[in-house]
Design an enzyme around this catalytic site. Structure first.
Site, PDB file in Angstrom:
ATOM      1  N   GLU A  46      31.529 -25.314   1.753  1.00 39.78           N
ATOM      2  CA  GLU A  46      31.992 -24.185   2.551  1.00 39.78           C
ATOM      3  C   GLU A  46      33.398 -24.477   3.105  1.00 39.78           C
ATOM      4  OE1 GLU A  46      30.284 -21.729   6.474  1.00 39.78           O
ATOM      5  OE2 GLU A  46      29.455 -23.689   5.915  1.00 39.78           O
ATOM      6  N   LYS A 114      29.850 -14.664   3.613  1.00 38.45           N
ATOM      7  CA  LYS A 114      28.732 -15.230   4.367  1.00 38.45           C
ATOM      8  C   LYS A 114      28.061 -14.140   5.195  1.00 38.45           C
ATOM      9  CE  LYS A 114      27.650 -19.268   7.280  1.00 38.45           C
ATOM     10  NZ  LYS A 114      28.231 -20.491   7.871  1.00 38.45           N
ATOM     11  N   CYS A 155      25.686 -21.699   3.639  1.00 32.34           N
ATOM     12  CA  CYS A 155      25.184 -22.483   4.756  1.00 32.34           C
ATOM     13  C   CYS A 155      24.095 -21.801   5.569  1.00 32.34           C
ATOM     14  CB  CYS A 155      26.356 -22.877   5.655  1.00 32.34           C
ATOM     15  SG  CYS A 155      25.965 -24.288   6.735  1.00 32.34           S
ATOM     16  N   LEU A 348     -13.827 -45.731 -19.624  1.00 35.91           N
ATOM     17  CA  LEU A 348     -13.126 -45.213 -18.453  1.00 35.91           C
ATOM     18  C   LEU A 348     -13.763 -43.960 -17.862  1.00 35.91           C
ATOM     19  CD1 LEU A 348      -9.272 -45.478 -19.084  1.00 35.91           C
ATOM     20  CD2 LEU A 348     -10.528 -46.307 -17.095  1.00 35.91           C
ATOM     21  N   ASP A 349     -14.002 -42.951 -18.705  1.00 34.44           N
ATOM     22  CA  ASP A 349     -14.427 -41.652 -18.191  1.00 34.44           C
ATOM     23  C   ASP A 349     -15.790 -41.708 -17.514  1.00 34.44           C
ATOM     24  OD1 ASP A 349     -12.078 -40.582 -19.130  1.00 34.44           O
ATOM     25  OD2 ASP A 349     -12.946 -39.771 -20.965  1.00 34.44           O
ATOM     26  N   SER A 350     -16.756 -42.371 -18.158  1.00 33.92           N
ATOM     27  CA  SER A 350     -18.085 -42.441 -17.547  1.00 33.92           C
ATOM     28  C   SER A 350     -18.055 -43.301 -16.284  1.00 33.92           C
ATOM     29  CB  SER A 350     -19.115 -42.985 -18.540  1.00 33.92           C
ATOM     30  OG  SER A 350     -18.826 -44.318 -18.924  1.00 33.92           O
ATOM     31  N   ASN A 429     -21.434 -38.238 -35.033  1.00 37.34           N
ATOM     32  CA  ASN A 429     -21.934 -37.162 -34.182  1.00 37.34           C
ATOM     33  C   ASN A 429     -23.448 -37.213 -33.985  1.00 37.34           C
ATOM     34  OD1 ASN A 429     -19.383 -36.228 -33.782  1.00 37.34           O
ATOM     35  ND2 ASN A 429     -19.542 -34.473 -35.153  1.00 37.34           N
TER      36      ASN A 429
END
Length: 642
Positions: A46, A114, A155, A348-350, A429
């Protein structure tokens, strides 16, 4: 813009109060350096042409004449450069003086006055300046520069209850530039950063801020240089105050694509614009991309789901665990507080699911034996994961059930005529589905629910057996990406109430290779089947997932960001190989996500078919795969390397 990034700079030069010639030379010198760095818009503070602290000199004809001549000089200078300049100077108009911003580009000059002039405490701007005209319409103050739409405020405008930038954004401004001269007080800087972040987030925009620094008069006030670049509520860059007696410059690549996507996605933004009589600018077409041009002034985080700092990571872990616990506790109370049945593999996940369940029961003052943890060793179970599973269950004091599955699965192979020597998808599976059958029946037997363990990354890739581990009564990890799971387990492991044996076991789980353990171990009894060998590194997959879902980016934009983030980790061939796998799996596995069990959302990226990601299971991935192949061709890779 290159690849949807607008390169901006915020500069706080050293000034001399009332020495316009000196100040112009500093600005021109900075601009020449910035243009060489590819900056497209440079912001200065400014009243930087005169200095902010001129006081009653602002009504001196000599000073005002010099400022006007400086604007003309900058306009001539800009005619031969490719960078736009935004500077502050006083402007005489209709017998009054305005505190103005001048947008100078290619020899053309625009101005914005301004709006709000502070005249309280240490400020008394109304002594010299008049406010912007009421008819200064926001839609007329949105300018297009370098392919982006910008707006300017000055500002105090930011500190107003309704900053002009609100309407500028609603009228299409994608980046707000703020020329400022903010003195420094205890605690003020942190408050300022908060204001900028909130305004950037609220307006879904970039926000670039430059405040006057060294050289301003210190008769009563001190001005430390402040240069800040923010995007959608996140500070991308800011200067350090330690060396305050020199000019400060920061450069950032603002992702305009991110702004445009978020504004389109957040329909409240457009609704707000229309309700306030604003006219949103027509959204620009998608940017053209150059895969060789990387965003030099942007730190692309290779792990967007994981905070950088230790404090940030701890906070993130606490938040996620709190959400998970609240979700599970609410579900349990809603259905009569049944027992919890979990399959524990030693992975990890379980492990995370078991830990969350134990924390919830502790909150309820229920016995840990209400958790029925079932380990089901099969053809691929290693001694390491088996031992870890047992140690965790014993340490937590849950009910343990061990049911080996090899014999009944072999019988199943006989029934369907499948050779156990063929380690294909049927071989794998069959084990996963039999384990789920056991868990479901045990839940019926004990009046419990099966707690699912699959995480967000596995859901994205479809790395789950349909009607096997894909199914449960509540999916506690459904919103947690794989790159965060290990940190959650590590965080819980630091609980001082935990035994040293359990802590060591949890940390070993974190260090264990990720695997479904559905094929036999190697000759040394170690895990032979590595998940990441089939679907790619999870850090890459989580990166692709984040930028595809969070911002809707095309494969080309994701590739450009991935190249920047993983330049020292993966080759171009590897990135493209796993991108192709990611997009193919993401599209072809939607049918699994379309019938997911309930589970708590923990972050901005989620795949719940009920609220976050709705996609037809028949959607074609051709456009995405074709684009990946086009990138490979541009990189000089033949079909054999894809």
């Amino acid at each position: 813009m290159k690849n949807g990034f607008l390169r901006i700079a915020s500069v706080a030069p050293v000034v001399r109060v009332a020495d316009v010639d000196y100040n112009v030379k500093q600005i021109i010198s900075s601009v020449m350096e910035l243009e060489a760095k590819g900056v497209e818009i440079a912001l200065f503070p400014e009243l930087c042409l005169t200095g902010y602290t001129c006081g009653d000199l602002f009504h001196s004809a000599a000073l005002l004449d010099a400022a006007e001549q400086a604007i003309v000089q900058l306009a001539r200078f800009s005619a031969n450069i490719g960078i736009a300049i935004i500077v502050g100077a006083p402007r005489r108009v209709e017998g009054s003086l305005r505190n103005s911003a001048f947008i100078i580009t290619k020899g053309q000059v625009h101005h914005v006055d301004k709006t709000y002039l502070p005249s309280y405490n240490e400020f008394y701007e109304k002594r010299w300046f008049s406010s912007a005209d009421k008819e200064q319409r926001c839609e007329n103050n949105v300018f297009e520069i370098a392919g982006a739409k910008i707006g300017v405020e000055i500002c105090e405008d930011l500190w107003a209850p309704i900053p002009p930038s609100c309407n500028l954004a609603l009228n299409g401004a994608e980046v707000i530039f703020n020329l400022s001269a903010s003195d420094d007080l205890i605690g003020k800087h942190a408050y300022l950063i908060s204001l900028i972040q909130q305004q950037s987030a609220r307006c879904i925009c970039g926000y670039v801020y430059s405040s006057a620094g060294f050289g301003e008069s210190t008769t009563d006030l001190t001005f430390l240089p402040k240069t800040i670049g923010c995007l959608n509520g996140t500070v991308l860059t800011q200067n350090d105050h330690s060396d305050f007696c020199k000019a400060h410059t920061v450069i950032a690549d603002l992702d305009i694509d991110a702004i445009r996507r978020d504004r389109m996605h957040n329909t409240t933004f457009a609704d707000c614009a229309h309700r306030n009589g604003c006219i949103p600018a027509q959204m620009n077409e998608s940017a053209s991309y150059d895969i060789e041009s990387l965003p030099e002034y942007l730190n692309v985080d290779p792990h967007p789901f994981v905070p950088h700092s230790e404090a940030g990571l701890t906070k993130r872990c606490v938040e996620i665990l709190t959400i998970q616990e609240c979700g599970l506790l609410s579900r349990l109370q809603a259905i009569g507080n049944p027992r919890i049945v979990i399959g524990i593999s030693g992975g990890l996940d379980s492990t995370l699911a078991l830990l969350v369940a134990s924390r919830v029961l502790r909150r309820q003052n229920r016995p840990m034996t209400d958790i029925i943890a079932v380990t089901m060793p099969g053809f691929g179970t290693t001694g390491r994961t088996y031992a870890n599973a047992l140690t965790m269950m014993k340490s937590l004091g849950v009910t343990i059930r061990e049911i080996p599955i090899a014999e009944p699965v072999m019988l199943h192979f006989s029934e369907i005529g499948h050779s156990p020597e063929i380690h294909d998808v049927t071989y794998e599976n069959s084990q996963a589905r039999y384990r789920t059958l056991l868990l479901m029946d045990i839940a019926n037997q004990t009046g419990g629910i099966v707690l699912g363990t699959g995480d967000l990354s596995e859901l994205a890739l479809g790395w789950a057996t349909y009607n096997g581990d894909h199914m449960s009564m509540y999916g506690i990890n459904a919103g947690v990406p794989k790159t965060l799971v290990k940190f959650l387990v590590c965080h819980i492991a630091q609980d001082p109430s935990m035994s040293e044996e359990l802590r060591r076991t949890l940390l070993d789980v974190v260090d264990t290779p990720i695997s479904p353990e559905l094929t036999p171990p190697d000759e040394n009894g170690n895990i032979a089947q590595k998940t990441e060998s089939s679907v790619g590194p999870y850090e890459l997959n989580d990166f692709f997932l984040y930028y595809m879902l969070r911002y809707g980016y095309s494969p080309t934009k994701v590739f450009i960001l991935a190249r920047k983030a993983f330049s020292e980790t993966y080759s171009i061939e590897e990135i493209l190989k796993w991108m192709r796998v990611f997009y193919r799996r993401f599209f072809t596995q939607q049918f699994k996500r379309s019938c997911l069990p309930d589970g708590p959302k923990v972050g901005s990226v989620c795949l719940s078919p009920r609220g976050d990601w709705r996609m037809p299971s028949d959607a074609s991935c051709r456009l995405w795969i074709s684009e990946v192949d086009e990138i490979a061709t541009m990189c000089g890779l033949n079909s054999n390397s894809r």
